[in-house]
Design a protein around this motif. Structure first.
Motif, PDB file in Angstrom:
ATOM      1  N   LEU A 216       1.065  -1.281   0.103  1.00 47.77           N
ATOM      2  CA  LEU A 216      -0.004  -0.022  -0.030  1.00 47.77           C
ATOM      3  C   LEU A 216       0.721   1.031  -0.027  1.00 47.77           C
ATOM      4  O   LEU A 216       0.165   2.350  -0.461  1.00 47.77           O
ATOM      5  CB  LEU A 216      -0.953  -0.150   1.214  1.00 47.77           C
TER       6      LEU A 216
ATOM      7  N   VAL B 197       0.905   1.919  -3.463  1.00 49.08           N
ATOM      8  CA  VAL B 197      -0.124   2.356  -4.165  1.00 49.08           C
ATOM      9  C   VAL B 197      -0.207   3.679  -4.575  1.00 49.08           C
ATOM     10  O   VAL B 197       0.253   4.834  -3.363  1.00 49.08           O
ATOM     11  CB  VAL B 197      -1.473   1.732  -3.533  1.00 49.08           C
TER      12      VAL B 197
ATOM     13  N   VAL C 217       1.523  -4.312  -6.307  1.00 45.70           N
ATOM     14  CA  VAL C 217       0.547  -3.157  -6.420  1.00 45.70           C
ATOM     15  C   VAL C 217      -0.709  -2.927  -7.496  1.00 45.70           C
ATOM     16  O   VAL C 217      -1.808  -2.644  -7.123  1.00 45.70           O
ATOM     17  CB  VAL C 217       1.327  -1.731  -6.634  1.00 45.70           C
ATOM     18  N   LYS C 218      -0.015  -3.674  -8.636  1.00 45.09           N
ATOM     19  CA  LYS C 218      -1.002  -3.886  -9.759  1.00 45.09           C
ATOM     20  C   LYS C 218      -2.246  -4.496  -9.229  1.00 45.09           C
ATOM     21  O   LYS C 218      -3.449  -4.183  -9.395  1.00 45.09           O
ATOM     22  CB  LYS C 218      -0.630  -4.490 -10.937  1.00 45.09           C
TER      23      LYS C 218
ATOM     24  N   GLU D 175      -4.285  -2.493  -6.972  1.00 43.83           N
ATOM     25  CA  GLU D 175      -5.065  -1.401  -7.506  1.00 43.83           C
ATOM     26  C   GLU D 175      -5.902  -1.830  -8.197  1.00 43.83           C
ATOM     27  O   GLU D 175      -7.394  -0.978  -8.265  1.00 43.83           O
ATOM     28  CB  GLU D 175      -3.957  -0.373  -8.548  1.00 43.83           C
TER      29      GLU D 175
END
Length: 221
Positions: free
Chosen positions: A44, A47, A150-151, A154
């Motif tokens: 996070l 992000v 991260v991808k 998200e």
């Protein structure tokens, strides 16, 4: 009712209105529960598309009836790895009811989470999963495993907030949400190949029609 590490009583409904990432952990765990919380905190921090607290929230709830505010505080301070800057958007809590009332099982069951105590292992056996809830409280996505990126996070937040995104001017998020789909078999997001193939075919058809019309006009002239 739940009680957080500050001793404040609240309901999950009070954290709705934005997408919510829910982790079901138990604070006496010395294995994957601390890992799930710590890994999520690390991801996070990277992000950038969404801001914790402003665009979404995180809630960790214990499914162990023996846990207390004190054990939640100890877990958050020593095991969860949550940076100070994230604490306004991330709460660790325990269910505010006593043993035998069924509140823990009922709460976990409402989001499809199953667990049981193993006498042999002297530990709870449970899935390692992030539950993404919509602002209305519906389950939008389960992300399994302790390895996160991260991808994926998200895209899962985009899925959870799709109703708002689809009616807003967030063009990038709309395109992202449409172009990727979750592959349940592989447990990851991938390109929405059927949509891309359909769009490609449509564009090819339009180009063919346009080219044909242009050639026809040139011949007629």
């Amino acid at each position: 009712w739940l009680t957080d590490t500050e001793g404040r009583h609240f309901r999950v409904a009070e954290m709705m209105g934005k997408p919510l990432i829910l982790l079901l952990s138990y604070y006496g765990c010395d294995g994957t529960c601390p890992t799930m919380n710590a890994e999520l905190a690390k991801v996070l921090e990277k992000v950038k598309r969404f801001q914790l607290g402003k665009d979404y929230r995180v809630l960790t709830v214990s499914f162990d009836k023996r846990d207390t505010v004190a054990t939640a505080q100890d877990f958050m301070a020593k095991s969860a790895g949550v940076p100070e800057a994230m604490k306004n958007g991330w709460r660790h809590a325990v269910l505010k009811d006593g043993p035998g009332e069924g509140g823990v099982e009922r709460f976990a069951g409402e989001v499809g989470f199953r667990f049981f105590w193993s006498d042999a292992a002297k530990a709870f056996l449970h899935p390692n999963v992030l539950v993404f809830l919509t602002p209305e409280g519906r389950v939008a996505r389960y992300i399994y495993g302790t390895r996160m990126d991260v991808k994926t996070i998200e895209l899962a937040i985009t899925d959870a907030d799709w109703e708002r995104i689809s009616s807003s001017t967030a063009v990038f998020d709309m395109i992202t949400g449409a172009c990727f789909s979750y592959n349940y078999a592989e447990g990851r997001y991938q390109w929405n190949y059927s949509l891309l193939a359909g769009v490609g075919s449509l564009l090819l058809g339009l180009v063919s029609i346009g080219s044909g019309a242009l050639i026809y006009r040139r011949r007629m002239s």
